[in-house]
Design an enzyme around this catalytic site. Structure first.
Site, PDB file in Angstrom:
ATOM      1  N   PRO A   1       0.545  -1.623   0.068  1.00 31.43           N
ATOM      2  CA  PRO A   1       0.448   0.282   0.053  1.00 31.43           C
ATOM      3  C   PRO A   1       0.723   1.104  -0.213  1.00 31.43           C
ATOM      4  O   PRO A   1       1.566   1.153   0.928  1.00 31.43           O
ATOM      5  CB  PRO A   1      -1.131  -0.047   0.780  1.00 31.43           C
TER       6      PRO A   1
ATOM      7  N   TYR B   1       1.239  11.443  -3.426  1.00 31.71           N
ATOM      8  CA  TYR B   1       1.802  11.964  -5.008  1.00 31.71           C
ATOM      9  C   TYR B   1       1.127  12.926  -5.079  1.00 31.71           C
ATOM     10  O   TYR B   1       1.198  13.601  -6.523  1.00 31.71           O
ATOM     11  CB  TYR B   1       0.633  11.253  -5.995  1.00 31.71           C
TER      12      TYR B   1
ATOM     13  N   CYS C   1       1.287  29.850 -14.437  1.00 32.12           N
ATOM     14  CA  CYS C   1       0.339  30.730 -16.113  1.00 32.12           C
ATOM     15  C   CYS C   1       0.309  29.623 -16.380  1.00 32.12           C
ATOM     16  O   CYS C   1       0.655  29.281 -17.989  1.00 32.12           O
ATOM     17  CB  CYS C   1       1.643  31.335 -16.160  1.00 32.12           C
TER      18      CYS C   1
END
Length: 469
Positions: free
Chosen positions: A318, A417, A388
């Site tokens: 996991p 992540y 941007c």
């Protein structure tokens, strides 16, 4: 006891964990907030006994805030569930690609878990955190020769993904006259319902040996005196809520396990990968950690019984479900832009450089205003980043109070992540990360400065211009 609020169903309080006792916490992957989240008497969000607004004052924003209690709880639930439901030996190893840093590795190591690493850098970080090499498993589909040598030197188990790695390791181990423990990654051909970029078990995948190659691979390994093939591995993807694919995987692994024994290979370990999902939104309904472990354990036991095989050592990997829900990211609200009859943008001081998942995977998150937790949710806005890029949007449809400049906007479920995929796009420094526990706060990753952004740049002398005063 965590605080509740009479208007729980109509405000940000609906995101708080449904906890009645800290002695019996729920499964962290089923919660939107860390398990210690509460609202104090001043209507402000606290995590780990620390008020988020004060944390931002001290450490700045954006800021990753990791709750140690939630992380440790997830580790213990995995470890204890395997001890309860699996009759043989088991080991939970953390998929450190989710978030690899010294503090995270140290905490998880202290809970008795092992580690899945996928690069020389992750291997180095894990070792620097004090993890024993015999608890480390080195994955990856294109490990360099230098990485393979590093893994061979330190003595971790290497998950062999392809013929190039297999033959390179055979040559390296023979030359060094040093035995190496390996496991084989095989592609099981199992589909699951998740984003196409994070499905790894189907046949059209860059990972693992094709099942049709098994006999040739086993024949090759049987002839190598220094390759000690201790196990087989397969992984079917990430952010999975279904149980059936994992149960199907057990049958496939058992068939390979039986064949390996026919080749007299010392296979004694089966690794089912990870992939259990977490709750990012109210509609997400993942199995609990214990439910997932029970389903996997019983599936492996049944498959081995059918094949008349001894129970293997069972490994699970996991990542997201260990750390994803344990962390939030705090931002400071800046400008807003209302486009009548279209949408309202609320901009924060971070975005795709600290959380690239929405622009990469179309990932969905939830948020609250941490300094006004009971304020009515009267607005449906788009939370935009400061980069941007028109696509730099953290949340497209966020239900929030009317946002004010200086508000602390907290995005949940950012432990997996987020930091690990963060970048310096637009030359923006990566945020600081802190860990909170029982009112104590510790910095675990420093905020990058402007100086950090250029310290590895090199300017050739011929490009240096003299400055005339």
């Amino acid at each position: 006891m965590l605080s509740t609020h009479p208007s729980l169903q109509n405000t940000g309080y609906r995101y708080l964990p449904k906890i009645t006792s800290l002695e019996l916490p729920p499964s962290p992957n089923q919660e939107l907030m860390p398990l210690t989240a509460k609202v104090n008497s001043e209507d402000k969000l606290e995590i780990g006994g620390c008020e988020l607004g004060l944390l931002v004052e001290q450490f700045g924003s954006p800021l990753y805030i990791l709750d140690e209690f939630t992380l440790r709880t997830a580790c213990r639930q995995y470890r204890d569930s395997f001890a309860t439901y699996y009759s043989g030996e088991s080991l939970v190893i953390y998929a450190s690609k989710a978030w690899s840093c010294l503090a995270v590795c140290s905490i998880i190591d202290s809970e008795g878990l092992g580690f899945d690493v996928v690069s020389g850098g992750e291997l180095y970080t894990t070792l620097q955190a004090g993890v024993s090499s015999d608890k480390i498993y080195f994955h990856g589909n294109n490990k360099s020769a230098a990485e393979l040598k590093y893994a061979l030197d330190v003595g971790c188990t290497i998950m062999v993904d392809n013929w190039l790695e297999l033959k390179t390791l055979a040559a390296m181990s023979a030359e060094a006259e040093k035995a190496v423990k390996i496991m084989l990654r095989l592609t099981p051909g199992i589909e699951c319902h998740t984003h196409e970029y994070i499905r790894t078990g189907h046949l059209d995948s860059k990972f693992g040996f094709d099942p049709q190659q098994i006999d040739a691979v086993f024949t090759f390994i049987a002839k190598q005196t220094k390759l000690n093939c201790i196990g087989l591995h397969a992984h079917i993807g990430s952010q999975i809520f279904e149980r059936q694919p994992h149960q199907d995987l057990a049958g496939v692994l058992a068939e390979w396990y039986k064949k390996a024994r026919e080749y007299k290979l010392p296979v004694e370990t089966l690794n089912v990968g990870g992939g259990l999902g977490i709750r990012y939104t109210e509609s997400d309904d993942p199995p609990s950690i214990s439910e997932w472990v029970k389903a996997v354990s019983k599936a492996i036991e049944s498959a081995c019984t059918r094949q008349q095989l001894p129970l293997p050592k069972l490994i699970a990997e996991p990542g997201r479900s260990l750390i994803g829900s344990a962390c939030v990211t705090a931002y400071t609200v800046g400008s807003s832009k209302e486009i009548p009859e279209v949408r309202t943008y609320v901009a924060v001081d971070g975005g795709m450089s600290d959380n690239p998942r929405p622009i990469t995977y179309q990932s969905v998150y939830r948020s609250v205003i941490a300094n006004r937790m009971s304020a009515p949710l009267t607005e449906n806005v788009t939370v935009a980043g400061k980069h941007c890029e028109s696509g730099d949007v953290l949340i497209k449809d966020a239900s929030l109070p009317v946002a004010q400049t200086g508000d602390i906007l907290v995005v949940m479920g950012t432990g997996a992540y987020n930091y690990s995929m963060a970048s310096n796009y637009n030359r923006i420094g990566r945020p600081a990360a802190i860990i909170v526990n029982q009112g104590e706060t510790n910095l675990i990753i420093e905020r990058e400065t402007y100086q950090n952004l250029v310290e590895r740049d090199r300017l050739p002398e011929r490009l240096v211009r003299e400055t005339s005063l």
